[in-house]
Design an enzyme around this catalytic site. Structure first.
Site, PDB file in Angstrom:
ATOM      1  N   LYS A 157      77.401  27.036  42.035  1.00 16.61           N
ATOM      2  CA  LYS A 157      76.706  27.213  40.660  1.00 16.61           C
ATOM      3  C   LYS A 157      77.532  27.233  39.690  1.00 16.61           C
ATOM      4  CE  LYS A 157      73.167  30.263  40.811  1.00 16.61           C
ATOM      5  NZ  LYS A 157      71.665  29.428  40.921  1.00 16.61           N
TER       6      LYS A 157
HETATM    7  N1  PPE Z   1      68.638  25.341  43.704  1.00 18.76           N
HETATM    8  C1  PPE Z   1      68.908  25.456  42.697  1.00 18.76           C
HETATM    9  C2  PPE Z   1      69.559  24.158  42.012  1.00 18.76           C
HETATM   10  C3  PPE Z   1      69.278  26.921  41.916  1.00 18.76           C
HETATM   11  O1  PPE Z   1      69.617  27.131  40.752  1.00 18.76           O
HETATM   12  C4  PPE Z   1      68.820  27.940  42.722  1.00 18.76           C
HETATM   13  C5  PPE Z   1      68.596  29.030  42.122  1.00 18.76           C
HETATM   14  C6  PPE Z   1      68.204  27.728  43.949  1.00 18.76           C
HETATM   15  C7  PPE Z   1      68.149  26.588  44.694  1.00 18.76           C
HETATM   16  C8  PPE Z   1      67.898  29.048  45.041  1.00 18.76           C
HETATM   17  O2  PPE Z   1      68.823  29.838  45.357  1.00 18.76           O
HETATM   18  P1  PPE Z   1      68.725  31.132  45.744  1.00 18.76           P
HETATM   19  O3  PPE Z   1      68.491  31.820  44.559  1.00 18.76           O
HETATM   20  O4  PPE Z   1      69.929  31.685  46.477  1.00 18.76           O
HETATM   21  O5  PPE Z   1      67.484  31.421  46.506  1.00 18.76           O
HETATM   22  N2  PPE Z   1      68.696  29.320  40.810  1.00 18.76           N
HETATM   23  C9  PPE Z   1      68.894  30.357  39.858  1.00 18.76           C
HETATM   24  C10 PPE Z   1      68.962  30.172  38.444  1.00 18.76           C
HETATM   25  C11 PPE Z   1      67.527  30.044  37.976  1.00 18.76           C
HETATM   26  C12 PPE Z   1      67.760  29.862  36.395  1.00 18.76           C
HETATM   27  O6  PPE Z   1      66.950  29.146  35.718  1.00 18.76           O
HETATM   28  O7  PPE Z   1      68.561  30.464  35.677  1.00 18.76           O
HETATM   29  C13 PPE Z   1      67.927  31.779  40.474  1.00 18.76           C
HETATM   30  O8  PPE Z   1      67.279  31.634  40.672  1.00 18.76           O
HETATM   31  O9  PPE Z   1      68.686  32.657  40.132  1.00 18.76           O
END
Ligand code: PPE
Length: 304
Positions: A157
């Site tokens: 991330k």
């Molecule tokens: N893909 C991406 C690209 C992504 O950023 C997230 C989380 C996920 C999948 C889901 O991952 P998880 O949260 O571990 O289930 N995105 C984060 C940031 C969002 C934002 O707009 O800022 C979040 O959900 O915290």
């Protein structure tokens, strides 16, 4: 996005004092790494969902980016997250740890920069809105390609990675959709700009394998909950037209939680309403966060 305190480099500082200089290399080159975590108000008190796994992924992201070591250990950061929630008196909130290149000369050598870490928390509704969680969202397949693992890191991330997400999301919203689906460099479905994606067809769940996506922690929880319900989950390549003919689609992430999809590129998905599998998983996830599922204990870390 308001709180009393933000944890910065080992201490809690008042919200207004949590600042960085305009010459911070992180700002110039997108050199940051972040996490998104949620704390829920459970019967045992405020509890953080899969905290250690989020901090482990944070460390993985930092090391994948190329830092040779973490400024703080996983154990220290786990404690710091809880300290931040406690200091702000939140019962439920979103938590955002961020490592950022704080100072050092501008220039493209990571080893010349010094990293700082902050942990912020605030009360945050679902990223795609309560209306979206209840009645579903409309997606479009983006013309922007998801990151190639040899160009940016899909597993990490990294702040700069999100320029790709921001371009896709902004275009989708300007065109009247709620979110964008991103295809990987091979043209297969990867994920949304901030969520992982699942489809349901003929009673089975399908989701892209982790090769070119972020390994979502919500995704992992939903796979476990689907297996608990005896629903088969396949992690395999998904094409754009498989989305169009799916019986159900849903997306998930920490900020978004579990969100049904009712339309992709003007094609109605299933009945155009939340489907039975999505509904089951949404309820199972809700039970987890209310502390009522048998995984709740294992997945929650109490703040107090
Ligand atoms: N893909 C991406 C690209 C992504 O950023 C997230 C989380 C996920 C999948 C889901 O991952 P998880 O949260 O571990 O289930 N995105 C984060 C940031 C969002 C934002 O707009 O800022 C979040 O959900 O915290």
């Amino acid at each position: 996005m308001k709180s009393d305190y933000i944890w910065m480099n080992g201490k809690l500082v008042p919200f207004k004092e949590a600042q960085v200089h305009v010459l911070a290399p992180g700002l110039h080159y997108g050199l940051g790494v972040f996490e998104g975590i949620r704390c829920y108000d459970t019967p045992q008190g405020p509890a953080v969902f899969r905290l250690r796994e989020h901090i482990d992924r944070f460390e993985d992201s930092v090391l994948a980016l190329g830092l040779l070591e973490m400024p703080y250990s996983v154990d220290e950061l786990v404690i710091a997250v809880k300290e931040t929630v406690r200091a702000n008196g939140f019962r439920s909130c979103y938590i955002r740890p961020l490592l950022y290149m704080e100072n050092g000369p501008l220039g493209l050598n990571l080893d010349a920069h010094h990293a700082g870490i902050s942990i912020s928390a605030w009360e945050w509704a679902s990223l795609l809105g309560d209306e979206g969680v209840q009645n579903g969202v409309r997606l479009m397949v983006s013309s922007f390609t998801r990151l190639h693992p040899n160009v940016n890191l899909t597993k990490a991330k990294v702040s700069g990675n999100y320029v790709n997400s921001v371009m896709a999301k902004t275009l989708a919203v300007r065109l009247g959709f709620d979110e964008a689906v991103m295809l990987d460099p091979n043209g297969l479905v990867a994920e949304c700009t901030g969520e992982n994606l699942f489809l349901v067809r003929k009673g089975k769940i399908h989701t892209p394998s982790t090769a070119t996506i972020l390994e979502g922690i919500t995704r992992d929880a939903l796979i476990t909950l689907a297996c608990d319900a005896g629903i088969e989950v396949n992690e395999s390549p998904i094409s754009r037209d498989q989305l169009y003919i799916a019986d159900e689609i849903f997306v998930c992430g920490t900020a978004a939680e579990v969100v049904p999809v009712t339309e992709v590129d003007f094609r109605k998905i299933g009945t155009g309403k939340i489907g039975p599998v999505t509904s089951h998983l949404q309820q199972a996830f809700q039970a987890v966060i209310l502390g009522e599922n048998h995984h709740s204990d294992e997945w929650f870390d109490l703040v107090n």
